[in-house]
Design an enzyme around this catalytic site. Structure first.
Site, PDB file in Angstrom:
ATOM      1  N   TYR A  39       9.320 -35.618 -23.717  1.00 52.66           N
ATOM      2  CA  TYR A  39       7.958 -35.055 -23.435  1.00 52.66           C
ATOM      3  C   TYR A  39       7.431 -35.685 -21.998  1.00 52.66           C
ATOM      4  O   TYR A  39       8.213 -36.492 -21.636  1.00 52.66           O
ATOM      5  CB  TYR A  39       7.032 -35.752 -24.498  1.00 52.66           C
ATOM      6  CG  TYR A  39       6.935 -37.223 -24.433  1.00 52.66           C
ATOM      7  CD1 TYR A  39       6.083 -37.917 -23.779  1.00 52.66           C
ATOM      8  CD2 TYR A  39       7.719 -37.961 -25.274  1.00 52.66           C
ATOM      9  CE1 TYR A  39       5.891 -39.170 -23.478  1.00 52.66           C
ATOM     10  CE2 TYR A  39       7.765 -39.605 -25.295  1.00 52.66           C
ATOM     11  CZ  TYR A  39       6.988 -40.130 -24.405  1.00 52.66           C
ATOM     12  OH  TYR A  39       6.804 -41.218 -24.172  1.00 52.66           O
ATOM     13  N   HIS A  95     -15.509  -8.218   0.933  1.00 52.00           N
ATOM     14  CA  HIS A  95     -14.590  -9.284   1.535  1.00 52.00           C
ATOM     15  C   HIS A  95     -14.825 -10.639   0.982  1.00 52.00           C
ATOM     16  O   HIS A  95     -13.772 -11.333   0.599  1.00 52.00           O
ATOM     17  CB  HIS A  95     -14.658  -9.256   2.806  1.00 52.00           C
ATOM     18  CG  HIS A  95     -13.652 -10.230   3.754  1.00 52.00           C
ATOM     19  ND1 HIS A  95     -14.093 -11.368   4.016  1.00 52.00           N
ATOM     20  CD2 HIS A  95     -12.212  -9.975   3.930  1.00 52.00           C
ATOM     21  CE1 HIS A  95     -12.815 -12.000   4.759  1.00 52.00           C
ATOM     22  NE2 HIS A  95     -11.829 -11.150   4.571  1.00 52.00           N
ATOM     23  N   LYS A 133       0.705  -1.141   0.020  1.00 56.91           N
ATOM     24  CA  LYS A 133       0.071   0.030   0.065  1.00 56.91           C
ATOM     25  C   LYS A 133       0.874   1.282  -0.142  1.00 56.91           C
ATOM     26  O   LYS A 133       0.779   2.211  -0.829  1.00 56.91           O
ATOM     27  CB  LYS A 133      -0.857  -0.124   1.192  1.00 56.91           C
ATOM     28  CG  LYS A 133      -2.095   1.103   1.335  1.00 56.91           C
ATOM     29  CD  LYS A 133      -2.734   0.972   2.539  1.00 56.91           C
ATOM     30  CE  LYS A 133      -3.471  -0.129   2.445  1.00 56.91           C
ATOM     31  NZ  LYS A 133      -4.512  -0.053   3.577  1.00 56.91           N
ATOM     32  N   CYS A 188       5.546 -41.265 -18.262  1.00 60.94           N
ATOM     33  CA  CYS A 188       4.060 -41.426 -18.167  1.00 60.94           C
ATOM     34  C   CYS A 188       3.518 -41.677 -16.692  1.00 60.94           C
ATOM     35  O   CYS A 188       2.488 -41.961 -16.801  1.00 60.94           O
ATOM     36  CB  CYS A 188       3.994 -42.750 -18.923  1.00 60.94           C
ATOM     37  SG  CYS A 188       4.428 -44.146 -18.599  1.00 60.94           S
ATOM     38  N   SER A 198      10.327 -44.717 -21.729  1.00 59.91           N
ATOM     39  CA  SER A 198       9.127 -43.962 -21.066  1.00 59.91           C
ATOM     40  C   SER A 198       9.346 -44.174 -19.585  1.00 59.91           C
ATOM     41  O   SER A 198       9.130 -45.326 -19.056  1.00 59.91           O
ATOM     42  CB  SER A 198       7.815 -44.399 -21.733  1.00 59.91           C
ATOM     43  OG  SER A 198       6.955 -43.557 -20.773  1.00 59.91           O
ATOM     44  N   MET A 201      -5.332  -7.092   9.063  1.00 55.43           N
ATOM     45  CA  MET A 201      -4.681  -6.274  10.012  1.00 55.43           C
ATOM     46  C   MET A 201      -5.484  -4.909  10.246  1.00 55.43           C
ATOM     47  O   MET A 201      -6.626  -4.734   9.599  1.00 55.43           O
ATOM     48  CB  MET A 201      -3.185  -6.111   9.607  1.00 55.43           C
ATOM     49  CG  MET A 201      -2.310  -7.065   9.706  1.00 55.43           C
ATOM     50  SD  MET A 201      -0.850  -7.092   9.149  1.00 55.43           S
ATOM     51  CE  MET A 201      -1.107  -6.676   7.440  1.00 55.43           C
ATOM     52  N   ARG A 222      -3.660  -1.422  -5.769  1.00 56.67           N
ATOM     53  CA  ARG A 222      -3.057  -2.564  -5.636  1.00 56.67           C
ATOM     54  C   ARG A 222      -3.281  -3.497  -6.855  1.00 56.67           C
ATOM     55  O   ARG A 222      -4.340  -3.363  -7.562  1.00 56.67           O
ATOM     56  CB  ARG A 222      -3.056  -3.086  -4.236  1.00 56.67           C
ATOM     57  CG  ARG A 222      -4.636  -3.765  -4.024  1.00 56.67           C
ATOM     58  CD  ARG A 222      -4.863  -4.251  -2.909  1.00 56.67           C
ATOM     59  NE  ARG A 222      -6.349  -4.468  -2.538  1.00 56.67           N
ATOM     60  CZ  ARG A 222      -6.902  -4.383  -1.454  1.00 56.67           C
ATOM     61  NH1 ARG A 222      -6.118  -4.793  -0.429  1.00 56.67           N
ATOM     62  NH2 ARG A 222      -8.394  -4.684  -1.363  1.00 56.67           N
ATOM     63  N   ARG A 263      -3.244   3.066   8.866  1.00 57.09           N
ATOM     64  CA  ARG A 263      -3.402   1.892   8.214  1.00 57.09           C
ATOM     65  C   ARG A 263      -2.152   0.945   7.874  1.00 57.09           C
ATOM     66  O   ARG A 263      -1.181   1.124   7.752  1.00 57.09           O
ATOM     67  CB  ARG A 263      -4.156   2.131   6.662  1.00 57.09           C
ATOM     68  CG  ARG A 263      -5.139   3.020   6.685  1.00 57.09           C
ATOM     69  CD  ARG A 263      -5.659   3.146   5.085  1.00 57.09           C
ATOM     70  NE  ARG A 263      -6.711   4.302   4.895  1.00 57.09           N
ATOM     71  CZ  ARG A 263      -7.759   3.782   4.604  1.00 57.09           C
ATOM     72  NH1 ARG A 263      -8.202   2.580   4.755  1.00 57.09           N
ATOM     73  NH2 ARG A 263      -8.719   4.797   4.478  1.00 57.09           N
ATOM     74  N   GLY A 278      -7.995  -6.873   4.804  1.00 57.36           N
ATOM     75  CA  GLY A 278      -8.738  -6.791   6.083  1.00 57.36           C
ATOM     76  C   GLY A 278      -8.205  -7.630   7.328  1.00 57.36           C
ATOM     77  O   GLY A 278      -8.579  -7.894   8.183  1.00 57.36           O
TER      78      GLY A 278
HETATM   79  C1  PEP Z   1       4.336 -46.065 -13.841  1.00 54.12           C
HETATM   80  O1  PEP Z   1       4.479 -47.094 -13.071  1.00 54.12           O
HETATM   81  O2  PEP Z   1       4.749 -45.068 -13.722  1.00 54.12           O
HETATM   82  C2  PEP Z   1       3.410 -46.275 -14.803  1.00 54.12           C
HETATM   83  C3  PEP Z   1       2.939 -45.200 -15.840  1.00 54.12           C
HETATM   84  O3  PEP Z   1       2.706 -47.554 -14.929  1.00 54.12           O
HETATM   85  P1  PEP Z   1       1.518 -48.076 -13.887  1.00 54.12           P
HETATM   86  O4  PEP Z   1       1.067 -46.966 -13.114  1.00 54.12           O
HETATM   87  O5  PEP Z   1       0.407 -48.600 -14.727  1.00 54.12           O
HETATM   88  O6  PEP Z   1       2.261 -49.202 -13.120  1.00 54.12           O
END
Ligand code: PEP
Ligand code: MG
Length: 910
Positions: free
Chosen positions: A886, A471, A34, A866, A798, A115, A348, A104, A113
């Site tokens: 990814y 508020h 403020k 994954c 993966s 304080m 603000r 204030r 609000g």
């Molecule tokens: C894992 O183990 O991360 C996976 C994706 O396979 P699940 O969860 O099916 O074992």
């Protein structure tokens, strides 16, 4: 040596900048948000009443010293006060031309609000008389005087505010009026006397008549309020550090309650609920600022101000524009119009819903106020998450409306849908929710800072009073709680714990629903659904995020519908299709069980052949939806016993059947029962054979494929037959076959050999060449450590971080999250749940080793993730840092992952 500055006049921003080294964030740290903004507004020529800021350093000094102002601080306050006197031409404590100030709090981060504030400091019996003389308005002066005693009494001396409010209610009743504005000068004078008596009887001392003493005590009270319970609770909830301290802003009072040419209000430079351009706010004619924020009086829409105060409104619009251009942010402003002149009391960054945040960021980038990169970075992944919060299903809304269950409508200040039991107090909201696990809607006439813990525990908030900047609205928006406020039809009786809405009487414990998008209130529960993300601003923002990110974002999806949603949300591929999920469906499970139970190879093959028809269609559906994008199908993973009835249940059923033989009358019935027992016995024997002490470490994954080669061969055949079929239909199919739970390179070599043969066979039969890849999950520590050997046979990796976390920690993923892990996190033994956020030091290190070793053998090795972590922003940041190709996550988290991946890339760049 120059003296340390504890106090800065608003116009001394330069000195503060020199002291902190010019960084705006540090100025906010020193002055509080403020104070910093008041000083900044003065610098850019916005009309702000003169004043000064006592720094957060002074507050911390006071608190550390156990309640003593740092040396010279008070002298500096008095000196700064003189400066204000010079600027205004008024004098503190003077009978003829008195200066009144507000005191204030203002911390670095906004804590609405939480304080304390004291207004009208400087009034006493003498100055009040002088002001009556000066203004000729005794009504205004005694209203202001009683406010000072009331605020000072409650804030500084801890007198319960109700004591004062009771007197006002009684006066209204006696005078036969509804509103405070209808009370006369005599009423307020009389109440001022009564307030002094209340003050004395509670504190045993008289209300201080010395203005300097008033200021001294108010300053101390503001410092102390930093450590008040509600401030601490709020900081805990909003993740604000406890050692920042609050600044104190002492500012010349301007009055919005000196007559009908005065007003006070709050306004956002854009709409806080949906982000639309244009001012949004509330104002009140002839009132003081607290009246607007507290939601006690029904406010008017800010746009109405253009009629009653055209000049001031025009200036307010210009200032709004100027402030946005200056701060590059949507602003939440407080202002007062005193005798037609506009004064800005605060600005603000405005609180806003996730929807509004996205729209404002995108609009501002389009308007050239910020860059695209700025727009992307200012939205947090959590905000995208809120964006996808459930809404009421349109059919359910229609039905409820047609059944007359829509009983009231208020202001739609914070979107989202919420159903729950009505509760009328914050404490009950918290206990029902936390202790009894009930979903509750907190209903109050208006909310106060003391109610925040209840609001946090509730699904949604409903109030009968207050406007868009009340508020309740601000706090609900900040914490993403659906809220409907200012529902005038609600007559809440807090004593009887019920509310009347038209004909309906709703009691505490009844279920209601509120729609924060439309402002509607319904009786009973409504069905919810996840919204489509068709919001054009979100689409733009995410497409900008895509320009910055380098990580791909894929989705885990087993069925065409999920895949379609994932694609709509921006997934660039399917990173995991758990191909066994289909076997659990009604018509397939008996076939799968037949396959498990088969004693003869021919019976097993028959069952597999039937399953093949189904699997082919499963994969064909997925490939059609994902036309042109890669689809990773993971071959069967779970242990076989999961497909059979539970062993213990089987035993119980069998003993029950055996008992029934005794009561069976005819021979043919006995025969039939014996037949059933024989079948069950076989299943039991099989289930017993398949039983393992540690099934997650047992016959599953690639081991299963090696043990029953025809099973995974059938899956590969299904994949390639489907791929050929869909390719013929004109789609581009990019299948990837993934082998789970590999620990040793030889396992992969053996499986790949046999499965690739099957794949080639299908392609020859079908006379179509499919572009495909074989790869593996890395979900066991040994696989990560020997990734170079595994990469000889895998064209992609993966990371299955669910299993990798399980096996690295040696913690069962199915049990721990409801067991000791909760305690570990609670006690700080583990910083986070490692199944939710990747453990960088352990699991993360294994992943990094795997990537490095794998890419040494295959430099272009595609490495994804994954496990569940693929949708967690913190883990995504880590994945970016490791150089993964990814992340793959649930379809609903795809938009979150897109933004988080962009944040990771931008952080990296900077
Ligand atoms: C894992 O183990 O991360 C996976 C994706 O396979 P699940 O969860 O099916 O074992
Ligand atoms: Mg796994």
């Amino acid at each position: 040596m120059t003296e340390k500055m504890w106090v800065y006049k608003f116009e001394e921003l330069d000195a503060a900048e020199r002291y902190v080294g010019g960084k705006w964030d540090d100025i906010r740290g020193l002055f509080g948000g403020k104070g910093a903004n008041l000083a900044e507004m003065i610098r850019i020529g916005v009309p702000v009443p003169p004043g000064f800021t006592v720094t957060t350093e002074a507050c911390n000094g006071y608190l550390h010293a156990g309640g003593v102002f740092p040396g010279q601080m008070w002298e500096q306050v008095l000196e700064a006060l003189k400066g204000v006197e010079q600027k205004t031409g008024k004098k503190f404590g003077d009978a003829t031309c008195p200066l009144l100030v507000s005191c204030r709090s203002g911390a670095k981060f906004s804590m609405p609000g939480m304080m304390d504030t004291v207004l009208n400091i400087g009034l006493n019996d003498t100055t009040a008389a002088g002001m009556v003389e000066l203004t000729g308005d005794a009504r205004f002066v005694y209203d202001a005087y009683r406010r000072l005693i009331q605020m000072f009494g409650s804030v500084v001396m801890g007198i319960p505010d109700e004591k004062f409010e009771e007197v006002i209610s009684a006066a209204r009743l006696k005078a036969g009026v509804e509103h405070d504005t209808q009370l006369s000068a005599e009423h307020w004078l009389e109440m001022t006397q009564k307030f002094k008596t209340i003050f004395r009887s509670h504190t045993q001392v008289d209300f201080p008549q010395d203005p300097v003493e008033q200021l001294h005590m108010a300053t101390e009270a503001v410092f102390k309020s930093w450590n008040g319970k509600r401030a601490i609770d709020y900081r805990n909830a909003a993740n604000i550090a406890h050692d920042l301290g609050t600044a104190v802003n002492v500012q010349t009072m301007v009055f919005g309650n000196m007559g009908d040419d005065c007003a006070t209000g709050v306004a956002m430079t854009r709409h806080g609920s949906n982000g639309e351009p244009g001012l949004e706010g509330d104002f009140l004619i002839n009132a003081q600022g607290e009246d607007v924020v507290a939601g006690i009086r029904m406010t008017e829409d800010i746009l109405e101000m253009s009629k009653s105060f055209p000049e001031a409104f025009k200036e307010l619009e210009q200032i709004a524009d100027k402030l946005e251009k200056h701060y590059h942010e949507m602003q939440d402003m407080e202002f007062t119009v005193e005798k037609g002149k506009l004064w800005m009391l605060q600005t603000r960054d405005g609180k806003r819903t996730a929807q509004a945040a996205v729209r404002i960021a995108v609009d501002m980038a389009n308007e050239g106020l910020i860059t695209k990169q700025g727009a992307v970075t200012r939205i947090s992944p959590e905000q995208i998450d809120f964006f996808l919060h459930p809404q009421f299903a349109p059919q359910s809304l229609e039905l409820a409306r047609s059944e007359g269950r829509m009983v009231a409508r208020g202001l739609n200040v914070s979107p989202g849908a919420a159903s729950g039991f009505v509760v009328f107090t914050a404490d009950l909201a918290e206990s029902w929710s936390k202790e009894d696990g009930k979903k509750v809607i907190m209903v109050r006439p208006e909310t106060k800072p003391d109610d925040v813990h209840g609001m946090l525990a509730a699904e949604g908030v409903l109030t009968s009073r207050g406007g868009r900047t009340s508020h309740a609205a601000l706090v609900a928006r900040q914490f993403g709680k659906p809220a409907v406020v200012g529902v005038q039809e609600l007559e809440i009786d807090l004593i009887r714990r019920e509310m009347q809405v038209g004909e309906e009487l709703i009691r505490e414990g009844d279920v209601i629903s509120i729609d924060g998008n439309t402002g509607e209130v319904f009786l009973g529960e409504l069905l919810k659904m996840i919204p489509d993300i068709k919001d054009p601003w979100l689409i733009d923002l995410l497409s900008w995020a895509d320009e910055f990110r380098t990580l791909g974002v894929w989705a885990n999806a087993d069925y065409p519908d999920d895949a379609a949603r994932a694609r709509e949300y921006g997934a660039q591929g399917i990173g995991l299709c758990r191909s066994e999920h289909m076997f659990f469906e009604t018509e397939r499970l008996p076939l799968f069980q037949k396959m498990i139970m088969a004693d003869l190879a021919v019976d097993q093959r028959d069952a597999l052949n039937e399953l093949l028809q189904f699997q082919r269609e499963d994969f064909a559906g997925l490939f059609r939806v994902m036309d042109g994008l890669p689809v990773i199908v993971r071959l069967i993973d779970p242990p076989l016993h999961e497909f059979l009835p539970d062993f213990v249940e089987l035993m119980l059923e069998l003993s029950d059947m055996k008992l029934r033989i005794r009561d069976t009358a005819t021979l043919s019935q006995i025969d039939e029962l014996l037949g059933q027992i024989r079948v069950k016995e076989r299943i039991r024997e099989r289930a017993e054979k398949l039983r393992e002490q540690n099934p997650m470490l047992g016959m599953r994954g690639v081991r299963l494929g090696i043990h029953i080669p025809d099973l995974t061969k059938m899956q590969v055949r299904a994949i390639f037959e489907a791929a050929c079929q869909v390719t013929r239909e004109g789609c581009t199919v990019l299948p990837k076959i993934m082998i789970p739970l590999v620990a040793h390179a030889n396992e992969l070599r053996v499986q790949r050999d046999s499965l690739e043969k099957e794949a080639r066979l299908v392609m020859e039969e079908q006379q179509i060449e499919i572009e495909y890849k074989f790869g593996t999950m890395i979900e066991l520590p040994r696989a990560a450590l020997t990734a170079d050997q595994i990469a000889e046979y895998a064209e992609f990796f993966s990371y299955g971080t669910n299993d990798l976390t399980q096996t690295t920690y040696g913690i069962s993923r199915d049990d721990a999250e409801s067991g000791f892990l909760v305690e570990y996190v609670h006690k700080g033994i583990l910083p986070e749940n490692p199944f939710a956020t990747l453990d960088a030091d352990g699991v993360g290190q294994l992943m990094a080793i795997g990537i490095k070793k794998g890419r040494k053998v295959r430099p272009d090795l595609e490495c994804g993730i994954c496990g569940e972590h693929g949708g967690d922003p913190q883990s995504i940041d880590l994945c970016h840092g490791m150089g993964l190709s990814y992340v793959s996550c649930s379809p609903f988290r795809v938009p979150i992952a897109r933004l988080a991946a962009a944040h990771a890339a931008l952080k990296d760049k900077s």
